[in-house]
Structures are given as C-alpha cells and as structure tokens.
Scaffold this motif. Sequence first.
Motif, PDB file in Angstrom:
ATOM      1  N   ALA A   1     -10.481  -5.765  -3.040  1.00  0.00           N
ATOM      2  CA  ALA A   1      -9.576  -6.902  -3.211  1.00  0.00           C
ATOM      3  C   ALA A   1      -8.402  -6.875  -2.234  1.00  0.00           C
ATOM      4  CB  ALA A   1      -9.053  -6.919  -4.644  1.00  0.00           C
ATOM      5  N   LYS A   2      -7.873  -8.048  -1.940  1.00  0.00           N
ATOM      6  CA  LYS A   2      -6.693  -8.156  -1.091  1.00  0.00           C
ATOM      7  C   LYS A   2      -5.497  -7.488  -1.775  1.00  0.00           C
ATOM      8  CE  LYS A   2      -6.763 -12.623  -0.833  1.00  0.00           C
ATOM      9  NZ  LYS A   2      -6.405 -14.012  -0.445  1.00  0.00           N
ATOM     10  N   GLU A   3      -4.657  -6.852  -0.983  1.00  0.00           N
ATOM     11  CA  GLU A   3      -3.493  -6.139  -1.501  1.00  0.00           C
ATOM     12  C   GLU A   3      -2.617  -7.046  -2.359  1.00  0.00           C
ATOM     13  OE1 GLU A   3      -0.795  -3.075  -2.207  1.00  0.00           O
ATOM     14  OE2 GLU A   3      -2.805  -2.977  -1.323  1.00  0.00           O
TER      15      GLU A   3
ATOM     16  N   LYS B   1      -2.982  -5.233   6.719  1.00  0.00           N
ATOM     17  CA  LYS B   1      -1.875  -5.073   7.654  1.00  0.00           C
ATOM     18  C   LYS B   1      -1.573  -3.603   7.953  1.00  0.00           C
ATOM     19  CE  LYS B   1       0.284  -9.349   5.990  1.00  0.00           C
ATOM     20  NZ  LYS B   1       1.483  -9.942   5.312  1.00  0.00           N
ATOM     21  N   ASN B   2      -2.171  -2.717   7.153  1.00  0.00           N
ATOM     22  CA  ASN B   2      -1.936  -1.290   7.322  1.00  0.00           C
ATOM     23  C   ASN B   2      -3.270  -0.583   7.541  1.00  0.00           C
ATOM     24  OD1 ASN B   2      -1.462   1.529   6.838  1.00  0.00           O
ATOM     25  ND2 ASN B   2       0.445   0.986   5.788  1.00  0.00           N
TER      26      ASN B   2
ATOM     27  N   ALA C   1      -8.799   2.963   1.653  1.00  0.00           N
ATOM     28  CA  ALA C   1      -9.422   2.131   0.618  1.00  0.00           C
ATOM     29  C   ALA C   1     -10.938   2.095   0.780  1.00  0.00           C
ATOM     30  CB  ALA C   1      -8.850   0.716   0.673  1.00  0.00           C
ATOM     31  N   LEU C   2     -11.411   1.997   2.020  1.00  0.00           N
ATOM     32  CA  LEU C   2     -12.854   1.963   2.272  1.00  0.00           C
ATOM     33  C   LEU C   2     -13.496   3.300   1.936  1.00  0.00           C
ATOM     34  CD1 LEU C   2     -12.950  -0.102   5.586  1.00  0.00           C
ATOM     35  CD2 LEU C   2     -13.582  -0.857   3.292  1.00  0.00           C
ATOM     36  N   ARG C   3     -12.807   4.387   2.221  1.00  0.00           N
ATOM     37  CA  ARG C   3     -13.331   5.707   1.850  1.00  0.00           C
ATOM     38  C   ARG C   3     -13.431   5.841   0.333  1.00  0.00           C
ATOM     39  NH1 ARG C   3      -9.769   9.430   6.057  1.00  0.00           N
ATOM     40  NH2 ARG C   3     -11.083   9.063   7.911  1.00  0.00           N
ATOM     41  N   GLU C   4     -12.446   5.279  -0.343  1.00  0.00           N
ATOM     42  CA  GLU C   4     -12.446   5.297  -1.810  1.00  0.00           C
ATOM     43  C   GLU C   4     -13.633   4.496  -2.355  1.00  0.00           C
ATOM     44  OE1 GLU C   4      -9.496   3.996  -5.528  1.00  0.00           O
ATOM     45  OE2 GLU C   4      -8.761   3.950  -3.450  1.00  0.00           O
TER      46      GLU C   4
END
Length: 247
Positions: A104-106, A129-130, A137-140
């Motif tokens: 999801a978007k931040e 943006k970060n 997040a992708l690793r999670e």
Amino acid sequence: MRKIRDLLLTLYFYFIATVYIVFYGGFVLFRSFLMRDREKARKYVLKEIEKFGKRAFTWLFSDVVVEGNENIPKDRNFIVVANHQSLMDIPLILGFVATGAFIAKEELRKIPGVNWYIRYLNGVFLDRKNPRRAVKALREAIEKLKNGVTFIVFPEGTRSPDGKVLPFKKDSLMIAVKTGVPVLPVSIWGTYHLIPKGRWTFTPGKVFLKIHEPVDPKGFSSEEELRKYVEEVVKRGVEELKARWSK
C-alpha cells in the motif's frame, strides 16, 4: 436528474462505508482479539473483510459478474495481479478473489480503519519517495510471501485515466520471481465507469471480473519476460470484458 441521483448515491456510500469500516470494523477487530482460538479469530475477520468487499457494490446498486472462480488456488498462497481502473478495485478483489495483503501507498498508513486492516492482512506500506524504505518494504513483502501470505498487486502503479491497461512498471513482479509464488492474473472492466480517476461521485453500473489461470514464475527466464506475459493476459482479458460490457 442523473447528477442529483449520483450525488445522493455518493453521499450515501461514503457515509455507510465510513461507518462500516471505522465503527463496525473496529468492533470486528476487537471481537477477534477476545477470541481464544486465534485461527478461528482470523477466519472470522477475513470473512468479514470479504463481506465488506461484496457489500460495497450492493451499496452502489451495482452488479458484479465473475468468471474463472475455479482458477483461484485452494491449497497455497499466490499473488493477485490485476489492472487498476478505480478505487473500487480494492473491495472488488477482497470480496470476489482473495482477502490478501497489499503493498500500500505510505499515505494510507494515516487513514483510520483502512490502516488497521492493511496491517491485519500482513500488508506493507511503500514509501516511493524514500528508496531505502521502499526496498525494505519489498523485502518484507518477499519474506511474508515465503511464509504463506497471499498478496494483491496493481503493477500499473496508478489508476488508469481512461480504463485502458497501462504498461506494467519495471520490476513490479520481482516479488514473484524472488519467491516462486504463482501469479494469478485478473482482468477488471467496469469499475472505471463507477468512479473514474479524478472524480469523486459514483455512478451505478455493472462490473466484470475475469480470473485467469495461475502462472508459474519459474517458467520464465526473467522478471521482464514474466511481466510482459502477465500484462498481455490481463490486457487481452480486459478487451474481452469490454466487448461484453458494451453489448
């Protein structure tokens, strides 16, 4: 008259959806926390999320036609990959395909009710943006996929402005390649007409959903090859549904 009808429908939908998500949703989560059997509690919450997805279209007086239910894997997790026409795509997938996790978007982290359920479904928040947080997040998400979580992905990265399928973003299916988890392509047509990007009022209508056969990422030599194949499957399905919807 049509504009007045749509305005009244929109006010009705936003009111009932907000009450349902924040208040009833809060009650559902609270009740689940009181259940001793954690597996039973989770099944209860997931069932309520599925009901919400279906009821969202009932509140809009809109029918949903689903094709390909038999293609949904029953014995393992998977990655739903769908085109993105409207904000109604999320309840559509939750109600008629799978109560999976989202990347999801931040910005959604700050919305009460919505953020509760994203976390409950094992979703992750992606801060575009970060770059460092995005990679984390992708690793999670990859770790959660390896642990059996089903994910829902919209590879276009944004809602289509005209209902047509946009090119899938580079590396958008890397989580499938990294984990070997099957991809379930899904084609959506009709949510664009309910509430297109840039408009806040709803118009009732019919929505079509086509669930394709699962795709094994291990059969492709690269993320790009897998991505282009799935994009073509989704795009072809959308064109088929569009032709049917237009009749």
